[in-house]
Write an enzyme that holds these catalytic residues in place. Structure first.
Site, PDB file in Angstrom:
ATOM      1  N   HIS A 298       0.810  -1.224   0.000  1.00  0.00           N
ATOM      2  CA  HIS A 298       0.000   0.000   0.000  1.00  0.00           C
ATOM      3  C   HIS A 298       0.842   1.272   0.000  1.00  0.00           C
ATOM      4  O   HIS A 298       0.325   2.356  -0.277  1.00  0.00           O
ATOM      5  CB  HIS A 298      -0.945   0.018   1.208  1.00  0.00           C
ATOM      6  CG  HIS A 298      -1.950  -1.083   1.203  1.00  0.00           C
ATOM      7  ND1 HIS A 298      -2.821  -1.286   0.151  1.00  0.00           N
ATOM      8  CD2 HIS A 298      -2.210  -2.078   2.093  1.00  0.00           C
ATOM      9  CE1 HIS A 298      -3.581  -2.351   0.407  1.00  0.00           C
ATOM     10  NE2 HIS A 298      -3.230  -2.850   1.571  1.00  0.00           N
TER      11      HIS A 298
ATOM     12  N   ASP B 244      -2.526 -10.548  -2.709  1.00  0.00           N
ATOM     13  CA  ASP B 244      -3.118 -10.111  -1.437  1.00  0.00           C
ATOM     14  C   ASP B 244      -4.598  -9.770  -1.676  1.00  0.00           C
ATOM     15  O   ASP B 244      -4.977  -9.311  -2.757  1.00  0.00           O
ATOM     16  CB  ASP B 244      -2.346  -8.890  -0.920  1.00  0.00           C
ATOM     17  CG  ASP B 244      -2.777  -8.439   0.467  1.00  0.00           C
ATOM     18  OD1 ASP B 244      -2.041  -8.723   1.425  1.00  0.00           O
ATOM     19  OD2 ASP B 244      -3.845  -7.789   0.587  1.00  0.00           O
TER      20      ASP B 244
ATOM     21  N   HIS C 115      -6.230  -7.334  -0.663  1.00  0.00           N
ATOM     22  CA  HIS C 115      -6.436  -5.900  -0.877  1.00  0.00           C
ATOM     23  C   HIS C 115      -5.664  -5.408  -2.116  1.00  0.00           C
ATOM     24  O   HIS C 115      -4.567  -5.887  -2.390  1.00  0.00           O
ATOM     25  CB  HIS C 115      -5.966  -5.102   0.337  1.00  0.00           C
ATOM     26  CG  HIS C 115      -6.609  -5.506   1.633  1.00  0.00           C
ATOM     27  ND1 HIS C 115      -6.043  -6.438   2.492  1.00  0.00           N
ATOM     28  CD2 HIS C 115      -7.773  -5.111   2.199  1.00  0.00           C
ATOM     29  CE1 HIS C 115      -6.832  -6.587   3.546  1.00  0.00           C
ATOM     30  NE2 HIS C 115      -7.886  -5.805   3.397  1.00  0.00           N
TER      31      HIS C 115
ATOM     32  N   ASP D 173      -4.308 -13.107   2.920  1.00  0.00           N
ATOM     33  CA  ASP D 173      -5.591 -12.719   3.519  1.00  0.00           C
ATOM     34  C   ASP D 173      -6.802 -13.030   2.637  1.00  0.00           C
ATOM     35  O   ASP D 173      -7.936 -12.725   3.019  1.00  0.00           O
ATOM     36  CB  ASP D 173      -5.588 -11.248   3.978  1.00  0.00           C
ATOM     37  CG  ASP D 173      -4.890 -10.303   3.017  1.00  0.00           C
ATOM     38  OD1 ASP D 173      -4.526 -10.735   1.906  1.00  0.00           O
ATOM     39  OD2 ASP D 173      -4.717  -9.125   3.381  1.00  0.00           O
TER      40      ASP D 173
ATOM     41  N   TYR E 228      -3.823 -12.381   8.099  1.00  0.00           N
ATOM     42  CA  TYR E 228      -4.068 -12.045   9.511  1.00  0.00           C
ATOM     43  C   TYR E 228      -4.713 -13.181  10.299  1.00  0.00           C
ATOM     44  O   TYR E 228      -5.025 -13.014  11.473  1.00  0.00           O
ATOM     45  CB  TYR E 228      -4.905 -10.752   9.592  1.00  0.00           C
ATOM     46  CG  TYR E 228      -4.236  -9.673   8.771  1.00  0.00           C
ATOM     47  CD1 TYR E 228      -3.149  -8.966   9.272  1.00  0.00           C
ATOM     48  CD2 TYR E 228      -4.610  -9.450   7.437  1.00  0.00           C
ATOM     49  CE1 TYR E 228      -2.472  -8.046   8.486  1.00  0.00           C
ATOM     50  CE2 TYR E 228      -3.941  -8.535   6.643  1.00  0.00           C
ATOM     51  CZ  TYR E 228      -2.873  -7.840   7.172  1.00  0.00           C
ATOM     52  OH  TYR E 228      -2.186  -6.947   6.392  1.00  0.00           O
TER      53      TYR E 228
HETATM   54  C1  OKP Z   1      -3.110  -4.401   4.558  1.00  0.00           C
HETATM   55  B1  OKP Z   1      -2.724  -5.530   3.611  1.00  0.00           B
HETATM   56  C2  OKP Z   1      -9.275  -3.367  10.338  1.00  0.00           C
HETATM   57  C3  OKP Z   1      -9.258  -2.311   9.250  1.00  0.00           C
HETATM   58  C4  OKP Z   1      -8.295  -2.699   8.163  1.00  0.00           C
HETATM   59  C5  OKP Z   1      -6.573  -1.696   6.754  1.00  0.00           C
HETATM   60  C6  OKP Z   1      -6.334  -2.939   5.978  1.00  0.00           C
HETATM   61  C7  OKP Z   1      -4.908  -3.014   5.548  1.00  0.00           C
HETATM   62  C8  OKP Z   1      -4.583  -4.275   4.834  1.00  0.00           C
HETATM   63  N1  OKP Z   1      -9.473  -2.849  11.650  1.00  0.00           N
HETATM   64  N2  OKP Z   1      -7.889  -1.606   7.342  1.00  0.00           N
HETATM   65  O1  OKP Z   1      -3.138  -5.367   2.293  1.00  0.00           O
HETATM   66  O2  OKP Z   1      -3.022  -6.833   4.054  1.00  0.00           O
HETATM   67 ZN    ZN Z   2      -4.195  -7.356   2.483  1.00  0.00          ZN
END
Ligand code: OKP
Ligand code: ZN
Length: 340
Positions: free
Chosen positions: A158, A194, A196, A283, A322
């Site tokens: 990110h 990933d 995201h 994830d 996670y």
């Molecule tokens: C990072 B990666 C949870 C909110 C999550 C951020 C997600 C970041 C993901 N309390 N917001 O791409 O795994």
């Molecule tokens: Zn992610």
């Protein structure tokens, strides 16, 4: 499979603003500990990485941003006098040109795009050494010594050239790809699996034709990072056609994911990549607390197998994931699938 890992990440345990409350970040030291433990149990040897070269860091990020990351915690202590995590509270508005402020509180807003992560005492040390693992993994692969995996923490996909967010500070996958370019690869691809969208990686290479970026992820209309990740973001200028987004609906399962994976790998072949970076978030796993996809541990093995079919030199970089109880098994399944 050469595995690079270090203990430096343990000093980074940040906080995040989650649903209006400050909580210890879901992106925890336990994640990397669980992966390292599982890989050691399975007989992988773990090697430490080099420190990243300044000029490599500066080819991916601005010098001002790297200097900001290096000094932000100390400046926060002095200028704000606060032992709490350093976090932005204001961000530049988008309707007019904005300028970089001098004060640490303003610079936190200038150099971040969200309050989902913060800077604590060990953030720089962890992010710096994670980038070093990515550099070392790329060096190993560029030297023709076979595939390598970097257990990077914090993750990186990110992070843009001058902004942190989404638990990411230095873009480790971009560091690996840039290193491969610097070591002579004229066409490098980054495939981000990933859950995201890899918005930072997309942004860094958006106008470049030497690095193809492809990302499979949850539809940003419904999921972090919210503002980018749509299929019509194709790259610009010289990089037009060199960015591929494959957004999938929330709740997608293995069939949708593997259709996207096969399509992305085909584009990478057509592009003529001579080396590949996999941004390996796990994830998309069915039990991930931040994800909604339905992949099993066996599916991560199959991802590795699919990637290996391209017969390219591959650097794998740890991104998200996670579900701490399963993260070690998921990463090792992928690595075993990759080596066959
Ligand atoms: C990072 B990666 C949870 C909110 C999550 C951020 C997600 C970041 C993901 N309390 N917001 O791409 O795994
Ligand atoms: Zn992610």
């Amino acid at each position: 499979m050469k595995v690079f890992a270090s203990e430096h990440h343990m000093q980074h345990h940040a906080f995040e603003l989650s649903r209006g409350r400050m909580i210890p970040s879901v992106e925890s030291p336990e994640r990397a500990h669980m992966i390292a433990t599982q890989l050691e149990v399975e007989g992988f040897a773990l090697s430490d990485g080099d420190c990243p070269d300044d000029d490599l860091l500066h080819r991916v990020h601005t010098e001002a941003y790297i200097e900001f990351l290096r000094t932000a915690w100390d400046r926060w202590q002095v200028e704000v006098g606060n032992a709490a995590p350093a976090m932005a509270i204001s961000w530049p508005e988008r309707s007019q040109p904005t300028r970089r402020p001098k004060h640490i509180v303003g610079q936190l807003g200038f150099h971040s795009f969200g309050a989902d992560c913060s800077i604590v005492a060990g953030t720089w040390e962890a992010a710096f050494h994670a980038a070093g693992l990515a550099q070392s993994a790329a060096d190993h692969v560029a030297s023709g010594n076979g595939p390598a995996y970097a257990l990077c923490r914090p993750p990186g996909h990110h992070a843009t050239k001058d902004q942190f967010g989404g638990y990411c500070y230095i873009n480790n996958s971009a560091i690996a790809a840039q290193r491969l370019v610097d070591r002579g690869h004229k066409c490098v691809a980054i495939l981000d699996v990933d859950y995201h969208h890899g918005n930072g990686t997309q942004a860094i290479f958006y106008e470049r034709a030497d690095v193809l970026t492809a990302s499979i992820h949850a539809n940003p209309a419904d999921e972090f990072p919210w503002f980018t990740g749509y299929a019509d973001e194709e790259g610009a200028g010289a990089g037009r056609g060199c960015n591929i987004n494959l957004p999938l609906p929330l709740g997608s399962g293995r069939d949708a994911f593997f259709d996207a994976l096969v399509a992305a790998l085909k584009e990478i072949e057509t592009f003529g990549a001579t080396a590949l970076v996999i941004a390996l978030g796990t994830d998309a796993f069915v039990d991930d607390p931040l994800g909604t996809f339905q992949l099993s541990t066996d599916d991560f093995f199959a991802i590795g197998e699919r990637v290996s079919m391209l017969s390219l030199p591959v650097v794998s970089i740890q991104e998200g994931g996670y579900a701490n109880a399963a993260i070690g098994a998921n990463v090792s399944a992928y690595l075993r699938g990759l080596v066959g």
